[in-house]
Write a protein that holds these residues in place. Sequence first.
Motif, PDB file in Angstrom:
ATOM      1  N   THR A  57     -38.771 -20.012  -7.967  1.00  0.00           N
ATOM      2  CA  THR A  57     -39.552 -18.792  -7.782  1.00  0.00           C
ATOM      3  C   THR A  57     -38.710 -17.582  -8.143  1.00  0.00           C
ATOM      4  O   THR A  57     -37.562 -17.465  -7.704  1.00  0.00           O
ATOM      5  CB  THR A  57     -40.039 -18.662  -6.320  1.00  0.00           C
ATOM      6  OG1 THR A  57     -40.849 -19.790  -5.988  1.00  0.00           O
ATOM      7  CG2 THR A  57     -40.867 -17.396  -6.147  1.00  0.00           C
ATOM      8  N   TYR A  58     -39.301 -16.695  -8.950  1.00  0.00           N
ATOM      9  CA  TYR A  58     -38.643 -15.462  -9.364  1.00  0.00           C
ATOM     10  C   TYR A  58     -39.584 -14.305  -9.042  1.00  0.00           C
ATOM     11  O   TYR A  58     -40.771 -14.345  -9.381  1.00  0.00           O
ATOM     12  CB  TYR A  58     -38.329 -15.482 -10.859  1.00  0.00           C
ATOM     13  CG  TYR A  58     -37.587 -16.727 -11.312  1.00  0.00           C
ATOM     14  CD1 TYR A  58     -36.204 -16.773 -11.322  1.00  0.00           C
ATOM     15  CD2 TYR A  58     -38.294 -17.860 -11.722  1.00  0.00           C
ATOM     16  CE1 TYR A  58     -35.523 -17.911 -11.727  1.00  0.00           C
ATOM     17  CE2 TYR A  58     -37.630 -19.012 -12.130  1.00  0.00           C
ATOM     18  CZ  TYR A  58     -36.245 -19.031 -12.134  1.00  0.00           C
ATOM     19  OH  TYR A  58     -35.590 -20.168 -12.530  1.00  0.00           O
ATOM     20  N   SER A  59     -39.058 -13.296  -8.383  1.00  0.00           N
ATOM     21  CA  SER A  59     -39.887 -12.162  -7.993  1.00  0.00           C
ATOM     22  C   SER A  59     -40.401 -11.436  -9.234  1.00  0.00           C
ATOM     23  O   SER A  59     -39.646 -11.179 -10.175  1.00  0.00           O
ATOM     24  CB  SER A  59     -39.073 -11.207  -7.115  1.00  0.00           C
ATOM     25  OG  SER A  59     -39.875 -10.103  -6.730  1.00  0.00           O
ATOM     26  N   TRP A  60     -41.678 -11.102  -9.226  1.00  0.00           N
ATOM     27  CA  TRP A  60     -42.290 -10.420 -10.370  1.00  0.00           C
ATOM     28  C   TRP A  60     -42.990  -9.147  -9.896  1.00  0.00           C
ATOM     29  O   TRP A  60     -42.525  -8.039 -10.107  1.00  0.00           O
ATOM     30  CB  TRP A  60     -43.250 -11.375 -11.103  1.00  0.00           C
ATOM     31  CG  TRP A  60     -43.785 -10.828 -12.389  1.00  0.00           C
ATOM     32  CD1 TRP A  60     -43.270  -9.796 -13.109  1.00  0.00           C
ATOM     33  CD2 TRP A  60     -44.939 -11.277 -13.103  1.00  0.00           C
ATOM     34  NE1 TRP A  60     -44.023  -9.577 -14.239  1.00  0.00           N
ATOM     35  CE2 TRP A  60     -45.051 -10.461 -14.267  1.00  0.00           C
ATOM     36  CE3 TRP A  60     -45.872 -12.296 -12.903  1.00  0.00           C
ATOM     37  CZ2 TRP A  60     -46.082 -10.632 -15.189  1.00  0.00           C
ATOM     38  CZ3 TRP A  60     -46.895 -12.466 -13.823  1.00  0.00           C
ATOM     39  CH2 TRP A  60     -46.997 -11.655 -14.960  1.00  0.00           C
ATOM     40  N   ILE A  61     -44.137  -9.323  -9.222  1.00  0.00           N
ATOM     41  CA  ILE A  61     -44.873  -8.165  -8.695  1.00  0.00           C
ATOM     42  C   ILE A  61     -45.122  -8.450  -7.209  1.00  0.00           C
ATOM     43  O   ILE A  61     -46.239  -8.811  -6.803  1.00  0.00           O
ATOM     44  CB  ILE A  61     -46.207  -7.949  -9.443  1.00  0.00           C
ATOM     45  CG1 ILE A  61     -46.010  -8.043 -10.954  1.00  0.00           C
ATOM     46  CG2 ILE A  61     -46.801  -6.591  -9.089  1.00  0.00           C
ATOM     47  CD1 ILE A  61     -47.289  -7.944 -11.749  1.00  0.00           C
ATOM     48  N   PRO A  62     -44.098  -8.315  -6.372  1.00  0.00           N
ATOM     49  CA  PRO A  62     -44.238  -8.696  -4.960  1.00  0.00           C
ATOM     50  C   PRO A  62     -45.305  -7.911  -4.210  1.00  0.00           C
ATOM     51  O   PRO A  62     -45.920  -8.422  -3.276  1.00  0.00           O
ATOM     52  CB  PRO A  62     -42.833  -8.438  -4.394  1.00  0.00           C
ATOM     53  CG  PRO A  62     -42.185  -7.490  -5.351  1.00  0.00           C
ATOM     54  CD  PRO A  62     -42.758  -7.800  -6.692  1.00  0.00           C
TER      55      PRO A  62
END
Length: 771
Positions: A57-62
């Motif tokens: 999981t990679y943060s994108w539009i939290p």
Amino acid sequence: MLTAILTGFLFAIFLVFAGKFFRGKLAILSSLIPLGLFIYFIRFIGEIANGEIITRTYSWIPSFNVDLSFKLDGLSMLFTLMITGIGFLVFLYTSSYLKGHKYLDRFYGYLGLFMAAMLGLVLSDNMITLFTFWELTSISSFFLIGFNNDSEASRKSAMTALGITGIGGLLLLAAALLLNYISGTYSISEMLTMGEAIRSNQLYPLAVILIFGAAFTKSAQFPFHFWLPGAMKAPTPVSTYLHSATMVKAGIYLLMRFSPILGGEDIWSYTLIIVGAITMLYSAIHTIFRTDLKGVLAYSTISALGILVFLIGFGTEEAYLAAAVFIIVHALYKATLFLVTGIIDHQTHTRDVTRLSGLFKIMPLVGVAAILGAISSGGIPPSIGFVGKELIYESTSKAEWMVILMVIAIVSTKILLLYAGFVAGIKPFTGKLPENLQNTKKPGIILWAPPLLLGALGIVLGIAPFLIEGALIKPLVTAMGVDASEIHLALWHGFNEVLLLSAITIGIGTALYFLIKPSAKLENGIAKLDAIAPENLLWKFNGGFKIFSQYWTRFFQNGYLRNYISTIILFTVGVVGYIMLRDGRFEIDYMRLTETTISEIVVTLVLIAGCIYTVFTRSRLAAVVAMGVIGWSICLIFVFYSAPDLAMTQFSIDTLTVILFVLVLYKLPRYLKLSDYKTRIRDGVLSTVFGVMIAMIALEVLAVPANTEIGDYYAEKAYIAAHGKNVVNVILVDFRGADTMIEISVLSIAALGVFGLMKLRLRKSERRHYD
């Protein structure tokens, strides 16, 4: 995992700068990209076989709960290996098939984009991420299908494919938003834990319909199937990669991924069974009437996709097992036959099966590959196709709904698919070699090795199905929420009714191959029904819609600005006036109104006089000047109420507007031709009602207690955070800097356009033309 997905995109970007090196002998090096990814993913087989699920999981539009979440389980594992494994062979094959093509590097770039998009699609664990990659597959496939862009047929096919799959993409986005509304998350893994709650929600049927729309358009289910045969205008590597192993199975993947979440209800099961049955039988029948090898393979592909949808609809352990095996079966034999077709077309310059025979004498290894593919396609032992066919028959015979009809439908479909496989894989290589093909050259090893490898793999897996049982099949079935511990694949299951159905299929299918010969007569016969074909019905609808649009545009977009403004005002009066009358109350706080001064009365009277003079004057220039007076009156009102910045802006704009209008209008006729009496009354009433409504709204707003929270925030932060004493300027430059930058950009572009027009010098002939 993200790096693996981005590899294809980075490769495509790299080709923009170094593409010329991949147009010659170095083109074969491009196949190292999918090969490396295949090796990377195959390393996880042991972990996946042991029941592990690998997530990243990679943060994108939290803020919107949207992350770049990826999950590698049994379902995504199978698809990633197909995408990269068959992708490697297609990349390798392309280096010889399109050897010397001036746009070979561009083709590889499109393939890289598509491969990366497909990997992102099958690995995504977030619906917004899934949608993003879903649309990227549609866009990249558009470029691949229309690669021969000098051909009108290729361009039309690419547009059709993009249109149909693009609609499906919008439906998928709607499904993502709706499921997020129901479950409170975009995470597919979290939705898996809320399946019962989602199915009990009143919006569940709508969510199912949206998912169906996305899957059916992408996987070419009836009546959206017609884009796939048209896409055969693309080069053969595209047909092999997109339309047999990857893109068209994206819809199948979507249905399999959401079966544990949305499956089990009647609307899910019955719809999939009915649509799948119609698609598989309808398309299988079409294979009898085709003479183009790619046409035969295209319709057999649609039929195979229909079988997969049909099986998913049953929702049983046996059906999921059959679907899992058949995905592998179809990918192997269809990729084999497409690659063989490409070789035939490349060497003989024809795909007309009525003109092909005896090629085994010239290209025996290609013939072996084709025959192996045809054997697997027909489900003849000892191929993996036979194992898959038996599993399909077994799962169908246990259907709880119209079992006899279901068995007849699937057996009939498999008979016709055996016939299609024999036509594509056996007929071109048997019989007498025509004289015009005597000088056909043998293909190189890079062309015949990939199909031979795939064809042989279909036989190896049939003899030893245990090679994929624990590594691929069981994890996939487990990922669909079914216990797979008792699954055992075998080539031989003894004498039973399923074996009898297989024997009937092989016997009748072989007989059809010898009895029905592809011919132009058959193809012309089916062409008589084109008028009622879904594709032509859609084009007729498009034609009718175009005519309707023309009338609609002529009525509303008639070129008269006054009519546009009147329509907008009338609509606003209707909507806002209805709301005001419905509420039935108007609160005006007279205590908040300040005392009227003599200066305000004078300015107001001047403003009213300017309005009246503008309406009734017959001089254009006088009307412009009167409008300027109105604008300057408003400037004074701004000054009275302590808004000098607004007053200055208003004064500058009005002055500039008056000057520009005078410069433009002084060459026009001196007098206006006023509209007729009825039109003036209509416009007067409309403007009066609108003005009164706006005035009432303004007065009512004053009765509402002012909320100064936002103003206080800007006033407090203007100097401390932005180091500015003018709050308005700070808002425009700092807090709303992006808006201001865009506005400045728009004005700059408009200024450049005006400057260009002012500097334009036309010849006399050109002036007459534009006049």
